[in-house]
Design an enzyme around this catalytic site. Structure first.
Site, PDB file in Angstrom:
ATOM      1  N   LYS A 152       0.807  -1.216   0.000  1.00 30.93           N
ATOM      2  CA  LYS A 152       0.000   0.000   0.000  1.00 30.93           C
ATOM      3  C   LYS A 152       0.845   1.273   0.000  1.00 30.93           C
ATOM      4  CE  LYS A 152      -4.131  -1.998   2.140  1.00 30.93           C
ATOM      5  NZ  LYS A 152      -3.739  -3.396   1.929  1.00 30.93           N
TER       6      LYS A 152
ATOM      7  N   GLU B  66      -2.509   6.274   8.128  1.00 30.20           N
ATOM      8  CA  GLU B  66      -3.355   7.162   7.338  1.00 30.20           C
ATOM      9  C   GLU B  66      -4.205   8.005   8.278  1.00 30.20           C
ATOM     10  OE1 GLU B  66      -5.876   4.810   4.885  1.00 30.20           O
ATOM     11  OE2 GLU B  66      -4.365   4.488   3.330  1.00 30.20           O
TER      12      GLU B  66
ATOM     13  N   HIS C 236     -14.376  -4.033   8.611  1.00 28.90           N
ATOM     14  CA  HIS C 236     -13.731  -3.500   7.410  1.00 28.90           C
ATOM     15  C   HIS C 236     -13.944  -4.402   6.199  1.00 28.90           C
ATOM     16  CE1 HIS C 236     -11.764  -0.455   9.855  1.00 28.90           C
ATOM     17  NE2 HIS C 236     -11.329  -1.406  10.655  1.00 28.90           N
TER      18      HIS C 236
ATOM     19  N   ARG D 217      -7.456  -7.775  -9.399  1.00 28.92           N
ATOM     20  CA  ARG D 217      -8.226  -9.001  -9.644  1.00 28.92           C
ATOM     21  C   ARG D 217      -9.681  -8.626  -9.821  1.00 28.92           C
ATOM     22  NH1 ARG D 217     -10.795  -9.020  -4.842  1.00 28.92           N
ATOM     23  NH2 ARG D 217      -9.625  -8.485  -2.969  1.00 28.92           N
TER      24      ARG D 217
END
Length: 669
Positions: free
Chosen positions: A119, A203, A238, A300
């Site tokens: 990420k 973040e 999540h 994907r």
């Protein structure tokens, strides 16, 4: 140059394997299934033209073994592999191995996967491409002091994330600096256990976010397009639960800006095949002109791809196969832009307990028919059917239910009806929770965000409580099921039919909780039944009981529900409520053994990750005792009451069976 695929091996299981096989059958492509010990009789194995056994139930010894997948290709002559999602779908080494062995990989290049796999690196790449990213820290220095300093710089609340994570694993929300060290420890442990990588990023935590993603496709000519957005904001742990397309309330201008950003992201890495660019949108001040930020790219096909298919009329698996064969994109962006029609909503039907923190459930599926007619606007994508086992080894999703409508409200209404007409018994599911979410007024208004479930938990997570009327109906179902099993051309025409199986009057018993046994006195006269529970009396006329559909007339109203009756339970599925009533041992059912209130049992088979207490410790209600991992999820076991720890003989790394005694909480007096 186009290279037509003749035989495709699906390196996956469950509903996505079945989904790929369906498209291949329509395209005239032969299919090969692979299966573990646990999936020997699975639906995808039955549907494929050929099937190859690849090892034990554990995914690490079967579906994650690239060499076994490649060997299955050689044995069967498969010239292509579709990885589905999960398992090896985003493993660049596997994609390279397929290419080295002359096997077409139906997915992006290994280079594209690597560009988006971590990420932190992906965010830097997106920044360079002019795609907005969430403020944060994604550097190499992983010292606690550095992460603490960077969290202060970003400003609380922050989100700690494993760089190789996904599906909510390795992720922690932190609102206060004092909670940061524990969050870092937990995220690191989960990142290492789940992905073999304990590197973290930080973040800014958007407190009222919407999760909106763009379906993208790229081809070998370097051209990329998007097929509109999906809103996936309703999540638990999540992980997505409800998805829809298009996103409610999104303006044409915002859709164009987000679509352009997604295409730039795909073109920045020369992307080929299906991918999803995920954005987080800060809707604290509404959706109009709300800032959006790149979150990650999934290299994907996504679980929620059916809603895109429903509004565009395109088969995305066919697109994947055509592009993997070397063909150009089937449609240009201009052609796609005029395709969208109506609205589609999808829910994920899971084996889990919403009333116990969405803990995954296991067991044998009772009632469930994946081939039931969903109507002209509905769709059911499933990989299990009645009699199949949902085990600890894989994701507990039973099916995806999808519905289309000319507008959003029509789609919601159609989906609610489809869920109501799709009973699932035999194990705990989130069916009732899904119906509650679809019926919530704020959801109907389009006021969705990732905190929606927590915000509405008082209504969404309200467990149905059985009434005396429910116990009466369960008793009627027991009698009707007996009569159904008695057979005969027209058993209901015999006035005294029930007396073949029971007396004109009898008693049934149910466990009503708190060691309370509920007695139901039954009287019958042909098909007319009366149930007496204390001073209350209920009467019904049985119309029919066939294929688990129970029809009766009660209080002047004809009613219909799904009912499953066995020696230990009666499960009633009607409208928005599923009730499983335990029959007491005196009635041939009920639990064999009860546990005292101080006994802490393992909720399911799993592995102990961390032991936070020791024998003799004094604990308070809600205090963490153990951390265990089961069905790919990390679960903290908390103290149910104040007391003293006793009987704890566990350590990190121990495996425990479902229902095993973990420890006891004794009174301190």
């Amino acid at each position: 140059m186009s290279n037509r695929i003749k035989k495709l091996l699906i390196a996956n299981r469950g509903e996505i394997a079945c989904r790929v096989i369906s498209t291949c059958q329509r395209m005239g492509i032969k299919t090969v299934a692979v299966y573990s010990d646990a999936d020997a009789k699975a639906l995808h194995v039955e549907m494929a033209d050929e099937a190859v056994h690849i090892g034990p139930a554990q995914a690490t010894e079967s579906y994650l073994k690239a060499d076994k997948i490649l060997n299955a290709c050689k044995v069967t002559g498969a010239d292509a592999v579709h990885p589905g999602y999960g398992f090896l779908s985003e493993n660049p080494a596997f994609a390279e191995a397929c290419e080295e062995n002359g096997i077409i990989f139906v997915g992006p290049s290994a280079a594209s996967m690597r560009a988006m796999a971590l990420k932190g690196a992906a965010k830097q790449l997106m920044e360079d491409a002019g795609v907005p990213v969430v403020p944060g820290y994604h550097g190499e220095d992983q010292m606690l002091e550095t992460l603490t300093r960077e969290a202060e710089r970003v400003g609380y609340p922050v989100l700690i994330k494993a760089v190789a994570g996904g599906g909510g694993k390795g992720m922690r929300k932190v609102f206060d600096a004092k909670d940061l060290p524990a969050a870092i420890e937990g995220a690191r442990r989960e990142g290492k256990n789940s992905f073999g990588n304990e590197t973290l990023l930080i973040e800014k935590y958007i407190q009222k976010p919407r999760h909106i993603e763009l379906q993208v496709f790229g081809d070998s000519e370097g051209i990329a397009v998007h097929l509109f957005e999906r809103d996936c904001s309703l999540q638990r742990r999540h992980q997505k639960v409800v998805e829809e397309a298009p996103a409610p309330g999104m303006s044409v201008e915002m859709r164009r800006a987000m679509g352009d950003a997604a295409v730039r992201a795909a073109e920045a890495i020369g992307y080929q095949g299906a991918g999803t660019v995920e954005f987080i949108v800060d809707v604290a001040n509404g959706l109009d002109d709300a800032p959006f930020f790149f979150m990650e790219m999934n290299t994907r096909l996504q679980v929620e791809h059916p809603v895109t298919e429903m509004i565009t009329g395109q088969d995305l698996v066919e697109w994947q196969i055509r592009i993997a064969e070397g063909n150009p994109l089937p449609l240009s962006q201009d052609e796609i832009d005029v395709l969208t029609d109506g609205h589609a909503v999808e829910v994920r039907l899971y084996a889990e307990d919403p009333y116990n923190d969405f803990l995954p459930a296991t067991g044998r599926v009772g009632l469930f028919d994946p081939f039931a007619d969903p109507g002209p606007t509905g769709r059911i994508d499933a990989g299990v059917r009645a009699g199949d086992e949902v085990s600890i080894h894989y994701d507990p999703m039973i099916a995806k239910l999808i519905a289309w409508g000319e507008d959003r409200q029509q789609a919601i209404d159609a989906l609610r009806n489809l869920v109501q007409e799709t009973p699932v018994t035999g194990l705990k599911t989130n069916r009732d929770f899904l119906l509650a979410a679809l019926s919530e007024q704020d959801f109907a208004n389009g006021d969705v965000h990732t905190g929606f479930i927590e915000e509405h938990k008082d209504t969404l997570l309200k467990k149905p409580v059985p009434t005396n009327r429910d116990y009466a109906v369960a008793s009627f179902a027991i009698v009707a099921a007996r009569q159904e099993r008695a057979g005969g051309d027209d058993p209901w025409a015999i006035l005294d039919a029930f007396r073949m199986n029971l007396h004109a009057s009898e008693q049934l018993w149910f466990d009503a909780g708190e060691d309370d046994v509920l007695t139901v006195k039954m009287r019958e006269d042909g098909t007319h039944l009366t149930a007496e529970i204390g001073a209350a009396s209920f009467a019904a006329d049985i119309v029919s009981f066939a294929d688990n559909v129970f029809t009766y007339v009660m209080e002047g109203r004809r009613e219909r529900l799904f009912a499953e009756v066995d020696d230990k339970h009666v499960t009633l599925v009607k409208g928005e409520a599923t009730l499983t009533l335990a029959r007491h041992a005196r009635d041939g059912g009920g639990d064999d053994e009860a546990d005292g209130p101080g006994t802490i049992l393992a909720p399911m088979p799993g592995k102990i990750l961390d032991v936070k207490v020791a024998d003799g410790d004094i604990v308070e209600k809600g205090q963490p005792l153990l951390v265990m991992e089961a069905m790919k999820m990390e679960q903290t076991i908390n103290a149910p009451r104040d007391g003293k720890v006793a009987g704890l003989g566990l350590k990190a790394g121990d495996q425990v069976t479902g229902g095993a005694v973990l420890l006891n909480i004794q009174d301190t007096e």
